[in-house]
Scaffold this motif. Structure first.
Motif, PDB file in Angstrom:
ATOM      1  N   ASP A 177      24.669  18.198  -5.068  1.00 23.44           N
ATOM      2  CA  ASP A 177      25.241  16.860  -5.272  1.00 23.44           C
ATOM      3  C   ASP A 177      26.637  17.036  -5.869  1.00 23.44           C
ATOM      4  O   ASP A 177      26.779  17.408  -7.031  1.00 23.44           O
ATOM      5  N   VAL A 178      27.661  16.780  -5.067  1.00 21.22           N
ATOM      6  CA  VAL A 178      29.044  16.957  -5.525  1.00 21.22           C
ATOM      7  C   VAL A 178      29.418  15.900  -6.555  1.00 21.22           C
ATOM      8  O   VAL A 178      30.099  16.187  -7.542  1.00 21.22           O
ATOM      9  N   THR A 179      28.963  14.678  -6.345  1.00 17.83           N
ATOM     10  CA  THR A 179      29.333  13.578  -7.239  1.00 17.83           C
ATOM     11  C   THR A 179      28.981  13.892  -8.680  1.00 17.83           C
ATOM     12  O   THR A 179      29.778  13.665  -9.597  1.00 17.83           O
ATOM     13  N   GLY A 180      27.797  14.447  -8.901  1.00 15.09           N
ATOM     14  CA  GLY A 180      27.368  14.764 -10.250  1.00 15.09           C
ATOM     15  C   GLY A 180      28.105  15.935 -10.862  1.00 15.09           C
ATOM     16  O   GLY A 180      28.033  16.145 -12.076  1.00 15.09           O
ATOM     17  N   ASP A 216      31.637  13.316   6.037  1.00 14.35           N
ATOM     18  CA  ASP A 216      30.708  12.774   5.046  1.00 14.35           C
ATOM     19  C   ASP A 216      30.528  13.702   3.850  1.00 14.35           C
ATOM     20  O   ASP A 216      30.012  13.291   2.820  1.00 14.35           O
ATOM     21  N   SER A 217      30.918  14.983   4.012  1.00 14.47           N
ATOM     22  CA  SER A 217      30.586  15.997   3.012  1.00 14.47           C
ATOM     23  C   SER A 217      31.788  16.415   2.171  1.00 14.47           C
ATOM     24  O   SER A 217      32.938  16.314   2.607  1.00 14.47           O
ATOM     25  N   ASP A 218      31.494  16.905   0.980  1.00 15.85           N
ATOM     26  CA  ASP A 218      32.505  17.415   0.059  1.00 15.85           C
ATOM     27  C   ASP A 218      32.129  18.838  -0.365  1.00 15.85           C
ATOM     28  O   ASP A 218      30.955  19.232  -0.323  1.00 15.85           O
ATOM     29  N   LEU A 219      33.143  19.599  -0.791  1.00 19.15           N
ATOM     30  CA  LEU A 219      32.931  20.950  -1.316  1.00 19.15           C
ATOM     31  C   LEU A 219      33.765  21.101  -2.574  1.00 19.15           C
ATOM     32  O   LEU A 219      34.965  20.820  -2.573  1.00 19.15           O
ATOM     33  N   PHE A 250      26.992  15.749   0.657  1.00 19.22           N
ATOM     34  CA  PHE A 250      27.694  14.573   1.146  1.00 19.22           C
ATOM     35  C   PHE A 250      28.177  13.688   0.009  1.00 19.22           C
ATOM     36  O   PHE A 250      27.710  13.777  -1.123  1.00 19.22           O
ATOM     37  N   ASN A 251      29.117  12.829   0.338  1.00 18.56           N
ATOM     38  CA  ASN A 251      29.726  11.919  -0.620  1.00 18.56           C
ATOM     39  C   ASN A 251      28.797  10.719  -0.830  1.00 18.56           C
ATOM     40  O   ASN A 251      28.464  10.013   0.114  1.00 18.56           O
ATOM     41  N   TYR A 252      28.379  10.501  -2.069  1.00 22.56           N
ATOM     42  CA  TYR A 252      27.385   9.461  -2.341  1.00 22.56           C
ATOM     43  C   TYR A 252      27.945   8.048  -2.180  1.00 22.56           C
ATOM     44  O   TYR A 252      27.199   7.123  -1.862  1.00 22.56           O
ATOM     45  N   TYR A 253      29.221   7.878  -2.405  1.00 22.11           N
ATOM     46  CA  TYR A 253      29.800   6.554  -2.149  1.00 22.11           C
ATOM     47  C   TYR A 253      29.732   6.245  -0.653  1.00 22.11           C
ATOM     48  O   TYR A 253      29.365   5.133  -0.253  1.00 22.11           O
TER      49      TYR A 253
END
Length: 330
Positions: free
Chosen positions: A243-246, A293-296, A258-261
């Motif tokens: 989870d990138v957002t966290g 949709d995804s982040d790293l 993926f990006n939760y927003y």
């Protein structure tokens, strides 16, 4: 004639219900209930994305926002509240809340968001389309690929995994982690918890037995993430987050997912489709599979603390770098 008219009226009302067409008699707006299992940054972003998608579609709505605070009994109470108030659409963020809504509400659309395994949760019987009044979005992540990368970059031989034993998505994720470790010849040490208050204790229990820890989209874990990352930072061992957002505030040497927003917006778009007349049973379960949709993320501070050098090709592909206590978005 009377029977005929009664049948027509019943059919009309059913169409309104499953299209989310009923309006609040007081102000002409649709009423949408959005409940999440617990408050943490990722689920907050999902909630925001849902609301923004609905507003951007030009739909006037009153939002009833609820938080179950990690308690399944509270989730059931929220579901009964939405049922009694006859919300036009009920949205459940995370598996326990989604299950509570689906169990309680049968005559209004229920949309789930960020449910890892909707089949195992019994929310749908196929991913090809919704079931009855229920459909939604899955947050399943590429666990096998994550663990392969963890081994390649950090050289781990023994992996730690903490999961919430009473959360269906966490139990489903455990099997994926087990399979990935077996495929990559990595030993696995697990620790189960039931509440966020147990996260630090679980981290303390396994930190000296593993080379690093992998986090899936476990809501209970992420509601107490700083407690976990603190334990592993002190031990100079890496944390890989799905989870990138966290992970945006630091502490996880690597995060991919993926990006939760955006996931919230995808869920909100499903709600919009229903409000415009689509039937939940006709809408397929949605997955976040597009590259956009995804982040790293790489946390260079955490990597340095653990003595890990991140290959340049991976740093180039990251869209978030955390360094010297600051987040840089590329």
């Amino acid at each position: 004639m009377k029977r005929f008219l009664t049948s027509i009226f019943a059919a009309f009302m059913a169409a309104c219900i499953f299209a989310g067409g009923a309006k609040d008699s007081n102000n002409g707006k649709v009423k949408i209930g959005i409940a999440k299992i617990v408050q943490h940054v990722a689920l907050d972003e999902v909630e925001k994305g849902i609301i923004d998608a609905i507003k951007d579609a030009g739909i006037e709505a009153d939002f009833d926002l609820q938080n179950a605070n990690g308690d399944v009994n509270t989730a059931a109470q929220i579901a009964n509240k939405y049922k009694a108030e006859k919300v036009d659409v009920a949205v459940g963020i995370a598996t326990p809340v989604a299950m509570a809504l689906a169990n309680a509400i049968k005559d209004r659309p229920v949309v789930f968001g960020t449910v890892t395994d909707p089949l195992a949760a019994g929310l749908v019987t196929t991913l090809e389309h919704g079931d009855g009044n229920v459909t939604g979005m899955s947050d399943q992540i590429p666990t096998a690929e994550h663990i392969r990368l963890f081994k390649e970059i950090a050289g781990i031989k023994t992996l730690g995994y903490i999961y919430t034993s009473n959360e269906a998505n966490s139990v489903s994720s455990l099997k994926l982690v087990e399979d990935a470790c077996k495929a990559n010849e990595i030993s696995l040490v697990t620790q189960s918890i039931s509440t966020s208050a147990e996260v630090k204790q679980a981290a303390d229990a396994i930190v000296n037995r593993v080379d690093g820890i992998y986090l899936t989209t476990d809501n209970t874990i992420f509601s107490a993430l700083p407690a976990l990352t603190g334990v592993f930072q002190n031990a100079k061992k890496p944390v890989f987050s799905g989870d990138v957002t966290g992970a945006l505030s630091g502490g996880c040497f690597m995060a991919s997912g993926f990006n939760y927003y955006k996931a919230g917006r995808a869920t909100g778009e499903m709600v919009v489709s229903i409000l415009k007349g689509a039937k939940p049973a006709e809408i397929p379960v949605r997955f976040m599979t597009e590259p956009s949709d995804s982040d790293l993320l790489f946390d260079l501070d955490a990597a340095k603390n653990c003595g890990i050098t991140i290959p340049g090709e991976y740093l180039k592909s990251a869209n978030y770098i955390f360094e010297n206590g600051k987040l840089i978005e590329k």
